[in-house]
Design a protein around this motif. Structure first.
Motif, PDB file in Angstrom:
ATOM      1  N   SER A   1       0.847  -0.806  -0.187  1.00 49.44           N
ATOM      2  CA  SER A   1      -0.041   0.001  -0.055  1.00 49.44           C
ATOM      3  C   SER A   1       0.561   1.006  -0.148  1.00 49.44           C
ATOM      4  N   VAL A   2       0.974   2.311  -1.232  1.00 44.21           N
ATOM      5  CA  VAL A   2       1.693   3.199  -1.228  1.00 44.21           C
ATOM      6  C   VAL A   2       0.628   4.453  -0.394  1.00 44.21           C
ATOM      7  N   GLU A   3       1.634   4.668   0.316  1.00 49.46           N
ATOM      8  CA  GLU A   3       0.716   6.264   1.598  1.00 49.46           C
ATOM      9  C   GLU A   3       1.178   7.443   1.133  1.00 49.46           C
ATOM     10  N   THR A   4       2.480   7.428   0.702  1.00 50.81           N
ATOM     11  CA  THR A   4       2.861   8.932   0.650  1.00 50.81           C
ATOM     12  C   THR A   4       3.534   9.036  -1.302  1.00 50.81           C
ATOM     13  N   VAL A   5       3.573   9.828  -1.881  1.00 53.13           N
ATOM     14  CA  VAL A   5       4.305   9.492  -2.741  1.00 53.13           C
ATOM     15  C   VAL A   5       5.156  11.697  -3.123  1.00 53.13           C
TER      16      VAL A   5
ATOM     17  N   ASP B   1      11.230  14.818  -5.724  1.00 55.05           N
ATOM     18  CA  ASP B   1      12.535  16.450  -5.820  1.00 55.05           C
ATOM     19  C   ASP B   1      13.214  16.327  -7.095  1.00 55.05           C
ATOM     20  N   ALA B   2      14.487  17.298  -7.585  1.00 52.85           N
ATOM     21  CA  ALA B   2      14.574  17.364  -8.827  1.00 52.85           C
ATOM     22  C   ALA B   2      15.666  16.235  -9.225  1.00 52.85           C
ATOM     23  N   ASP B   3      15.483  14.858  -8.777  1.00 53.24           N
ATOM     24  CA  ASP B   3      15.834  14.231  -9.240  1.00 53.24           C
ATOM     25  C   ASP B   3      15.023  13.416  -9.887  1.00 53.24           C
ATOM     26  N   GLY B   4      14.047  12.854  -9.391  1.00 50.57           N
ATOM     27  CA  GLY B   4      12.874  11.675  -8.987  1.00 50.57           C
ATOM     28  C   GLY B   4      12.162  12.208  -8.360  1.00 50.57           C
ATOM     29  N   ALA B   5      11.129  10.948  -7.832  1.00 53.40           N
ATOM     30  CA  ALA B   5      10.151  10.449  -7.206  1.00 53.40           C
ATOM     31  C   ALA B   5      10.217   9.474  -6.097  1.00 53.40           C
ATOM     32  N   THR B   6       9.775   9.606  -4.480  1.00 54.96           N
ATOM     33  CA  THR B   6       9.608   8.752  -3.965  1.00 54.96           C
ATOM     34  C   THR B   6       8.436   8.037  -3.575  1.00 54.96           C
ATOM     35  N   ALA B   7       8.459   6.769  -3.551  1.00 57.62           N
ATOM     36  CA  ALA B   7       7.004   6.063  -3.130  1.00 57.62           C
ATOM     37  C   ALA B   7       7.197   5.106  -2.107  1.00 57.62           C
ATOM     38  N   SER B   8       6.147   5.714  -0.423  1.00 58.15           N
ATOM     39  CA  SER B   8       6.470   4.830   0.651  1.00 58.15           C
ATOM     40  C   SER B   8       5.338   4.585   0.782  1.00 58.15           C
ATOM     41  N   GLY B   9       5.555   3.120   1.902  1.00 58.72           N
ATOM     42  CA  GLY B   9       3.919   2.632   2.118  1.00 58.72           C
ATOM     43  C   GLY B   9       4.570   1.411   3.394  1.00 58.72           C
ATOM     44  N   THR B  10       3.498   1.009   3.566  1.00 57.40           N
ATOM     45  CA  THR B  10       3.508  -0.575   3.629  1.00 57.40           C
ATOM     46  C   THR B  10       3.329  -1.663   2.907  1.00 57.40           C
ATOM     47  N   GLY B  11       4.127  -2.551   3.023  1.00 60.17           N
ATOM     48  CA  GLY B  11       3.665  -4.142   2.636  1.00 60.17           C
ATOM     49  C   GLY B  11       4.212  -5.540   3.634  1.00 60.17           C
ATOM     50  N   PRO B  12       3.972  -6.511   3.023  1.00 63.80           N
ATOM     51  CA  PRO B  12       3.896  -7.446   3.660  1.00 63.80           C
ATOM     52  C   PRO B  12       4.655  -7.820   4.880  1.00 63.80           C
ATOM     53  N   ALA B  13       6.580  -7.199   4.705  1.00 64.54           N
ATOM     54  CA  ALA B  13       7.403  -7.150   5.098  1.00 64.54           C
ATOM     55  C   ALA B  13       7.862  -5.985   6.325  1.00 64.54           C
ATOM     56  N   GLY B  14       6.470  -4.712   6.013  1.00 63.42           N
ATOM     57  CA  GLY B  14       6.911  -3.789   6.646  1.00 63.42           C
ATOM     58  C   GLY B  14       6.274  -2.438   5.755  1.00 63.42           C
ATOM     59  N   PRO B  15       7.537  -1.134   6.382  1.00 65.94           N
ATOM     60  CA  PRO B  15       7.288  -0.156   6.016  1.00 65.94           C
ATOM     61  C   PRO B  15       8.135  -0.796   4.375  1.00 65.94           C
ATOM     62  N   PHE B  16       8.134  -0.157   3.186  1.00 64.71           N
ATOM     63  CA  PHE B  16       9.185   0.234   2.245  1.00 64.71           C
ATOM     64  C   PHE B  16       9.395   1.859   1.566  1.00 64.71           C
TER      65      PHE B  16
ATOM     66  N   GLY C   1       0.700   7.353 -11.344  1.00 63.23           N
ATOM     67  CA  GLY C   1      -0.374   7.329 -10.209  1.00 63.23           C
ATOM     68  C   GLY C   1      -1.523   6.342 -11.137  1.00 63.23           C
ATOM     69  N   CYS C   2      -1.457   5.336 -11.093  1.00 64.22           N
ATOM     70  CA  CYS C   2      -2.947   4.018 -12.231  1.00 64.22           C
ATOM     71  C   CYS C   2      -3.637   3.470 -10.914  1.00 64.22           C
ATOM     72  N   GLU C   3      -3.567   4.038  -9.511  1.00 63.10           N
ATOM     73  CA  GLU C   3      -4.067   3.629  -8.251  1.00 63.10           C
ATOM     74  C   GLU C   3      -5.597   3.174  -8.222  1.00 63.10           C
TER      75      GLU C   3
END
Length: 411
Positions: free
Chosen positions: A38-42, A45-60, A69-71
């Motif tokens: 589950s992506v929770e934040t996106v 920045d100047a060089d790219g993008a970061t997607a963060s969230g929670t998965g079966p093994a914990g935060p990622f 975003g096609c979610e």
């Protein structure tokens, strides 16, 4: 069969299609498929993008050059972009009931998709291939989701159209049909596609198709930008091309939805008009072939002809093959009475795009010439089978310049 080589309309079961796509993705060495995340934040920045969230093994956390975003309708990427949803004039809750025939003898019947314009309770019937059948029922004022998904309610609704004992209910869920389109679809390194970018009522059956077209239009452009072949400005063409088409299809779906779900005096007038039209041959044919009048894509790149989607004729004299098989999955330069490779000499544009050269021969070449409006001719085709332009035998240099400018090629 249409000029694309496929029927004008097909009924597909979306979960089945999605399972096939997921299986194909999992088999590709270039794809890292992560289910149950589950992506929770996106953030970009100047060089790219970061997607963060929670998965079966914990935060990622995942780092990428761009995030699409096609979610779905509740898009985290859309929220991160600050995009707003425009529309909302159409909002109707409907119960969707997927069923399976209990006996195979009804499987092969010649069935048609039905929009049942019943003033008491509008409904839709979708006969998917095999044993699966779908029924959709509009909720009436005061009815709740909890009421509608009860087995006794579903049985009573089905009984008005089919013997409930002949089907097994696979799934029953209430959806609210909307007409919403996001603005914008791109902000820097964040982009939207599919239901995150647009939601339309399902009366034309174009929701999944619109999302697939988004992907087909965006994928090759993202690839060119990621490899450094094209500048980021190319990505602006995605929304400029796709959003007007989606908005036009959505307006048509809303009109059909209002027609199907009309009540009172409007329903009586509708029924009189439709019964009268059904007795007039040409009008009846127009009503039965609504798919043929769907809005067409109007590209913004290059010098495309008015009918920009390239036909898909059978080419060759003896061992015939469809144009899309000969052209492959990338750019293509198709010569109709012209040696395409000789025509393209003198420019590095085609090699940089990895374009494939195709010689159109046989009866299918005549069909291509009629579409192009000239012969001899050369058709420059995008990976999504939209024409960048149609050119004459001596216009190779002009075509290269057009393509270089249209795709914002670097270097």
């Amino acid at each position: 069969m249409t000029e694309t080589g496929w029927p004008l309309a097909l009924l597909v079961h979306q979960p089945t299609v999605e399972r096939a796509l997921r299986a194909r993705l999992a088999a590709l060495p270039t794809v890292d498929l992560r289910v149950g995340h589950s992506v929770e934040t996106v953030a970009e920045d100047a060089d790219g993008a970061t997607a963060s969230g929670t998965g079966p093994a914990g935060p990622f956390s995942v780092r990428a050059s761009d995030v699409v975003g096609c979610e779905g309708a509740r898009s985290v990427v859309r929220e991160a972009m600050g995009a707003r949803l425009v529309g909302g004039r159409f909002e109707q809750p409907w119960l969707v009931v997927d069923t399976l025939l209990r006996h195979a003898e009804g499987e092969g019947r010649d069935l048609s998709l039905l929009q049942i314009a019943d003033a008491r309770r509008p409904a839709t019937f979708v006969p998917f291939p095999g044993l699966r059948r779908r029924w959709e029922f509009r909720l009436l004022p005061g009815e709740t989701e909890a009421q509608m998904v009860r087995p006794e309610t579903i049985r009573a609704l089905l009984a008005a159209h089919v013997d409930p004992d002949t089907v097994a209910v696979e799934r029953a869920v209430v959806y609210t049909f909307h007409d919403l389109v996001a603005r914008p679809w791109r902000r820097g390194r964040l982009l939207l596609a599919g239901d995150a970018a647009h939601q339309m009522p399902p009366f034309l059956g174009q929701g999944l198709g619109a999302g697939v077209q988004d992907a087909a239009t965006l994928a090759w452009a993202l690839s060119l930008v990621w490899h450094g072949t094209a500048g980021p400005a190319l990505l602006d063409a995605f929304e400029a091309e796709r959003r007007p088409h989606v908005e036009a299809v959505t307006r048509l779906a809303v009109r059909l939805g209002r027609l199907v779900s009309a009540g009172g005096l409007a329903a009586g007038l509708r029924d009189i008009v439709l019964h009268a039209a059904g007795r007039v041959g040409p009008l009846r044919q127009r009503l039965e072939a609504i798919e043929a009048r769907l809005p067409t894509v109007r590209p913004v790149l290059g010098r495309p002809p008015r009918r920009a989607r390239v036909p898909n004729p059978l080419l060759g004299e003896a061992r015939q093959m469809r144009l899309d098989r000969l052209a492959g999955t990338g750019f293509a330069v198709v010569g109709v009475g012209v040696d395409a490779q000789a025509w393209a000499r003198g420019s590095d544009v085609w090699a940089r795009l990895g374009a494939r050269f195709v010689e159109a021969t046989g009866p299918g070449a005549d069909a291509l010439a009629r579409w192009a409006g000239r012969s001899p001719a050369v058709v420059v085709m995008r990976p999504d089978r939209i024409a960048l332009g149609v050119y004459g035998p001596g216009e190779g240099a002009r075509a290269a310049a057009d393509v270089r400018a249209a795709l914002h090629l670097t270097g």
